[in-house]
Design an enzyme around this catalytic site. Structure first.
Site, short mmCIF file in Angstrom:
data_model
loop_
_atom_site.label_atom_id
_atom_site.label_comp_id
_atom_site.label_asym_id
_atom_site.label_seq_id
_atom_site.Cartn_x
_atom_site.Cartn_y
_atom_site.Cartn_z
N ASP A 161 20.48 14.91 -12.74
CA ASP A 161 20.55 14.44 -14.11
C ASP A 161 21.69 15.17 -14.82
O ASP A 161 21.68 16.41 -14.91
CB ASP A 161 19.22 14.70 -14.81
N HIS A 176 17.38 11.54 -13.78
CA HIS A 176 16.72 11.50 -15.08
C HIS A 176 15.43 10.67 -15.03
O HIS A 176 15.41 9.54 -14.56
CB HIS A 176 17.69 10.91 -16.10
N SER A 230 12.89 12.73 -22.22
CA SER A 230 14.18 12.27 -22.72
C SER A 230 14.22 12.31 -24.24
O SER A 230 14.08 13.38 -24.83
CB SER A 230 14.48 10.87 -22.15
#
Length: 315
Positions: free
Chosen positions: A256, A288, A161
């Site tokens: 995601d 995610h 991320s």
């Protein structure tokens, strides 16, 4: 909104008018240890003289009494540049397993976080950490575990991320300012946090989802450029062709809504004039960073297997 609250970014953050910052997730910590399950030893250390930047170091215990040298993985945690740390149980447990599976030394970087420390502080701290790692190339650096057991000719960068965003931006900087003493063998970006002002084809146009990313970014880096800042939208960066590595692995997840940016990164990087090899691995049915929160599920095990294979296949 509660009296005294300046603004909120739910479910991640609350900032009060007196300047107090309340992080609403990722606040739990766990001490370093010898993990009995994986046989990985860890410890915390300061890596800058003013202790602004720190890290958690992981080494397979079996290596400690040997003369073996292992590849080094520098890891950057996620959390929108706002949440989590290298001491979070989520990351500690994940790094123990990854270090054992890949048979590497890991340096999990604790960079300073927004909003108290807005970007580019996290990037600068991450660069400080890379320079600190490189300082061990002559085996006379400040950390004996690295002096004795690190093979800095096989260095990998990885993150998820926001951490994957840091990996990209460190790779850009490595293309401009080569660090003596290290050789980057590859980088891994897991569910990378990239975005842009305009939606990509097939990307969500839901105002709520787009606003969440935009607000997160504006808290991390107050700017009038918005989400086309090259730090967040690599396609806007003219330096992309100079990415300072030859192998890139991007992991995305089917559910995601950031996944399109991972695929787009591959497409743009491949056409930029960069001469390396980039691969995208998609995990069906997952969202995610699912692997961090359900690490023993089949898809998480498969995702880690791909990452380990990428590290071990380096020639």
């Amino acid at each position: 909104m509660e009296t005294g609250v300046a603004y909120e970014l739910l479910p991640a953050l609350r900032v009060y008018k007196d300047g107090r910052v309340e992080r609403l997730r990722g606040t739990a910590t766990i001490p370093p240890s010898l993990d009995q399950k994986t046989g990985v030893q860890s410890k915390d250390l300061a890596i800058s003289s003013d202790s602004a930047v720190s890290a958690r170091l992981y080494v397979p215990q079996a290596v400690m009494a040997s003369y073996l040298r292992l590849p080094v993985l520098v890891y950057f945690h996620g959390g929108r540049f706002i949440n989590y740390s290298a001491q979070s149980p989520t990351y500690h447990n994940y790094l123990n397993t990854l270090v054992a599976e890949a048979n590497v030394i890991a340096v999990s970087v604790n960079y300073r976080r927004a909003p108290k420390h807005p970007l580019p502080v996290a990037y600068d701290d991450s660069w400080t950490a890379l320079k600190w790692v490189a300082s061990h190339s002559a085996e006379n650096g400040p950390e004996e575990w690295l002096n004795s057991h690190a093979n800095l000719n096989k260095l990998f960068l990885a993150g998820d991320s926001a951490g994957a965003n840091i990996v990209h931006n460190m790779s850009i900087r490595l293309g401009e300012e080569k660090l003596e003493g290290i050789e980057v063998s590859g980088v891994i970006m897991v569910d990378p946090y990239f975005w842009g002002n305009e939606p990509l084809p097939l990307e969500t146009t839901e105002p709520e989802k787009r606003s969440l990313v935009e607000r997160s970014w504006n808290i991390a880096k107050p700017t009038n450029i918005g989400c086309d800042d090259p730090l967040l939208n690599p396609t806007m960066d003219p330096r992309l062709s100079g990415l300072g590595c030859n192998r890139v692995l991007i992991c995305v997840a089917e559910m995601d809504f950031l996944r399109h940016r991972g695929w787009h990164y591959k497409e743009v990087l491949s056409k930029s004039g960069w001469t390396g090899v980039v691969e995208v691995i998609n995990t069906p049915g997952e969202d995610h960073v699912f692997h961090l929160f359900n690490p023993t599920c089949d898809n998480a095990v498969n995702r880690m297997r791909k990452m380990v294979s990428f590290i071990k296949e380096d020639k």
